[in-house]
Write an enzyme that holds these catalytic residues in place. Structure first.
Site, mmCIF file in Angstrom:
data_model
loop_
_atom_site.group_PDB
_atom_site.id
_atom_site.type_symbol
_atom_site.label_atom_id
_atom_site.label_comp_id
_atom_site.label_asym_id
_atom_site.label_seq_id
_atom_site.Cartn_x
_atom_site.Cartn_y
_atom_site.Cartn_z
ATOM 1 N N HIS A 198 -2.946 -7.811 2.610
ATOM 2 C CA HIS A 198 -3.310 -6.299 2.682
ATOM 3 C C HIS A 198 -3.816 -5.995 3.939
ATOM 4 C CE1 HIS A 198 -2.761 -7.328 -1.728
ATOM 5 N NE2 HIS A 198 -2.648 -6.345 -2.099
ATOM 6 N N HIS A 205 0.025 5.204 -4.185
ATOM 7 C CA HIS A 205 -0.254 4.065 -4.418
ATOM 8 C C HIS A 205 -0.212 4.286 -6.108
ATOM 9 C CE1 HIS A 205 -2.442 0.164 -5.159
ATOM 10 N NE2 HIS A 205 -1.543 -0.059 -3.923
ATOM 11 N N ASP A 259 0.300 -4.790 2.314
ATOM 12 C CA ASP A 259 0.491 -3.626 1.303
ATOM 13 C C ASP A 259 -0.941 -2.627 1.733
ATOM 14 O OD1 ASP A 259 2.610 -4.613 0.202
ATOM 15 O OD2 ASP A 259 1.614 -5.020 -1.607
ATOM 16 N N ASP A 260 -0.584 -1.300 1.109
ATOM 17 C CA ASP A 260 -1.673 -0.580 1.029
ATOM 18 C C ASP A 260 -2.225 0.147 2.449
ATOM 19 O OD1 ASP A 260 -1.639 -1.325 -1.559
ATOM 20 O OD2 ASP A 260 -3.535 -2.246 -1.562
ATOM 21 N N HIS A 270 5.744 2.271 -0.138
ATOM 22 C CA HIS A 270 4.734 1.608 -1.056
ATOM 23 C C HIS A 270 4.229 2.982 -2.107
ATOM 24 C CE1 HIS A 270 2.560 -1.690 -2.871
ATOM 25 N NE2 HIS A 270 1.224 -1.155 -2.452
#
Length: 722
Positions: A244, A147, A92-93, A143
């Protein structure tokens, strides 16, 4: 090309076009700021520690106790988990320019693929990484754009965040993603009503939601061993692993990933993407429309980022210029004052010891008063000049007035006053007519809405003792300074005009001897062809011509003239519009001074440069500064922005207080200074914008005559000295 020809070079265009240009610029700026604020300040990539609050009443048991891949399309809720001995590896991210490439290198080393749930704002900053993710055989999921927490976002923002990220992916890769992971989500039993609502809304647009079963908690940086322990499967059951590749320092993530992939292979686990783990093709080709809209969004955000970055640097430059200008004018004003005091002290000392000094200028002066419909104030103006302590002849040139101006002057019957009647030809022709009738070598020009003090003429002409001086600017004071508009103009005259004139005097580049009070050598005027009508700012044009002819132009601050200032915003706008437009014409006409030497070069490189930067470019940029300040209050730190504004105001106040002290003025009007920054300053900036657009459009601007109010009175001498 003359300045007049410059103003007529194209067919007339409506001057109101400048409003549309200004509106378009401010609208574009507003859009850029909103995009920038939304993309970078309303949300942001942070760790996943924020818990989902609220109840879970509406969340189906099939979700709370089901598999990590949730399919709610078509109204039916189904969930699925990877089969035994299968691990879906997800990140993620990202993408992050530091950590994503290192993670991709580790995956390639182990011949493993993973799913990267990318944040749109990060993808726009790192498009090559997004393309590399796909090129290496990995999978991309949504995603959100910034965010954002979908569980607490309103429906419009949920759609914007999900579809915006999808458009970014399509614009960069040409592919469309069907997998979604809401930020701050974790395992199935952590889904709350808000997040479930967002999942269902996304499902209606064709998305599958991928949750997790094992969180590495690498965002806490617990150490490599702890991350490995968090990822270790407890049995053969398939899992969705969360790591991540963005949002912070991921050095531990990279180290732990390399280690656990080796262990998973040794334990017989297959590591793959989320889509492959549950047997679906999660990515397909984006349609032409999706690619076009995606490219438009990506380039629009990039353009916005570039625009704001450029403005930020320009703001820094504008701040530096403003501070430098404040320091420069104060230093030059102090030097100008010291020079005047030193000259006076030297003269007194030499008189005491009987040493010859530069002679006092006592020769008579011709005072020319051009007048067009000046009935309201002409009597006060003429009587104040007649009362001069210096010998004068007064020539009033009535330029075809349609009121009683000429009759009033004639009816006064004052000695030494000559009236010339002529057809209307404009102020330059009236001044030239007076110049032709003048009897003396020294000439003072004064507007018909201005009054002198008894000592004004004598004080004004004293610099003519220096044969290099061809013209002298006096100190123009606002007579009708009552009311807030009068106070603002009073501040502008004292702080703006007079401080600048002291600087120009020290730098030997005076661009303007004001029409309200100016003294000239008659032969110098004849050498430059008299007063030109090429521009609407004949006083600026004339002064620049004298500088280019090699004459020094100086400022005499103790020669005071009192003039009527506009009493309404409309009248003020017309006056300043003419001034600014005429100054632009004069600057264009005398642009050749930039490459000349001597006094002309000083005017060109110092005077014109100062006018261009401080009175044209900076005001043109000022509305952007104000809009950016509002942006800062909304999206940035309002305390810091407010503090910066207070510092700016303090600098303005200190500079104003010093200027008022130099002019021996009371500080009382300075209470209006903060309000001046909000209203008057913007008005003056808009005047400059209108003038520049008018000039660029080739529109010929007519002379705007100011309304007269009949408020002129010769003030007591103490008023200008207290």
């Amino acid at each position: 090309m003359s300045a007049r020809r410059l103003s007529k070079r194209t067919a007339p265009v409506s001057v109101r076009a400048h409003w549309f240009i200004l509106l378009a610029v401010l609208l574009a700026l507003g859009v850029a700021l909103v995009v920038q604020g939304y993309m970078h300040h309303l949300a942001g990539i942070a760790d996943d520690s924020v818990p989902a609050g609220g109840s879970a009443i509406s969340v189906p048991d099939a979700v709370s106790h089901g598999g990590p891949v949730v399919d709610a399309r078509g109204g039916t809720v189904r969930t699925v988990a990877p089969p035994d001995h299968t691990l879906a590896l997800t990140f993620d991210d990202g993408p992050d320019p530091v950590w994503t490439p290192r993670i991709l290198d580790v995956l390639r080393k182990h011949h493993v693929h993973a799913t990267f749930f990318v944040v749109g704002s990060a993808a726009i900053d790192n498009p090559d990484l997004v393309r590399r993710i796909l090129a290496d055989g990995n999978e991309i999921g949504v995603h959100t754009l910034t965010h954002a927490d979908l569980g607490s976002a309103p429906p419009w923002r949920q759609q914007l965040e999900v579809q915006g990220d999808q458009q970014v992916i399509a614009g960069i890769t040409g592919h469309a993603a069907t997998l979604l992971r809401p930020p701050y989500s974790s395992e199935n039993d952590a889904v709350r009503d808000g997040t479930w609502t967002a999942i269902r809304a996304a499902a209606d647009r064709g998305y599958l939601t991928v949750l997790t079963t094992q969180d590495s908690e690498d965002w806490q940086r617990p150490g490599v061993a702890a991350i490995e322990q968090n990822l270790a499967p407890s049995g053969p059951k398939g899992q969705v692993l969360l790591m991540h590749d963005g949002g912070g320092d991921r050095d531990q993530t990279v180290a732990a990933l390399d280690s656990v992939l080796t262990k998973f292979a040794d334990q017989g686990f297959r590591v793959t993407t989320a889509g492959d783990a549950v047997g679906i093709a999660s990515m397909g080709d984006a349609s032409v429309g999706e690619q076009v809209s995606g490219n438009a969004l990506v380039w629009g955000i990039r353009l916005s980022d570039f625009f704001i970055a450029a403005i930020s640097w320009a703001l820094v430059a504008a701040g530096v210029v403003t501070v430098v200008r404040a320091v420069l004018v104060v230093v030059c004003a102090a030097r100008h004052r010291r020079a005047a005091r030193r000259s006076l002290a030297t003269a007194r000392s030499r008189r005491r010891v009987d040493v010859p000094v530069r002679p006092e200028v006592t020769e008579p002066v011709s005072v020319i008063v051009p007048a067009y419909n000046e009935a309201a104030g002409i009597e006060a103006a003429v009587r104040s000049i007649v009362a001069s302590s210096h010998p004068v002849e007064i020539i009033v040139v009535d330029d075809g007035s349609t009121d009683d101006t000429a009759d009033i002057v004639e009816g006064l019957g004052l000695p030494g006053v000559t009236l010339i009647r002529k057809e209307n030809g404009g102020k330059p022709s009236a001044l030239n007519a007076g110049l032709a009738a003048a009897s003396h070598d020294l000439v003072v020009m004064v507007d018909g809405d201005t009054v002198f003090e008894p000592e004004t003429v004598h004080a004004l002409i004293q610099p003519f003792a220096d044969p290099r001086v061809g013209a002298i600017s006096g100190n123009t004071k606002v007579a009708n300074r009552g009311g807030i508009l009068g106070a603002w103009q009073h501040i502008e005259y004292v702080v703006g005009f007079n401080l600048d004139r002291r600087l120009f005097d020290v730098a030997e580049c005076m661009p303007t001897v004001p029409g309200a009070i100016g003294a000239f050598r008659r032969d110098a005027l004849f050498r430059v062809g008299g007063v030109s009508d090429d521009t609407l700012a004949e006083d600026t044009d004339l002064t620049m011509s004298l500088c280019r002819d090699g004459w020094r132009v100086v400022y005499q601050d103790d020669a005071r003239a009192w003039t009527e200032a506009p009493a309404s915003l409309g009248a003020l706008w017309k006056q300043r519009y003419r001034w600014c437009y005429g100054t632009l014409q004069a600057m264009w006409k005398h642009r050749g001074a930039v490459v000349q030497g001597g006094q002309a070069g000083k005017l060109g490189r110092r005077g014109l440069g100062y006018l261009l930067v401080l009175q044209v470019l900076l005001p043109l940029f000022a509305p952007i500064v104000d809009v950016f300040a509002i942006y800062g209050l909304v999206f940035l730190d309002p305390v810091r922005i407010g503090a910066l504004w207070l510092v700016f105001l303090l600098v303005q106040f200190l500079m104003a207080a010093y200027a008022f002290r130099l002019d021996n003025e009371s500080l009382r009007p300075l209470w209006t200074l903060p309000l001046q920054q909000f209203v008057y300053r913007q008005l003056m900036y808009l005047v400059v914008i209108q003038s520049v657009v008018t000039a660029l459009a080739g529109v010929h601007l007519r002379w705007h005559r100011m309304e007269r109010y009949g408020s002129l009175r010769v003030p007591p001498a103490s008023q200008g000295q207290a």
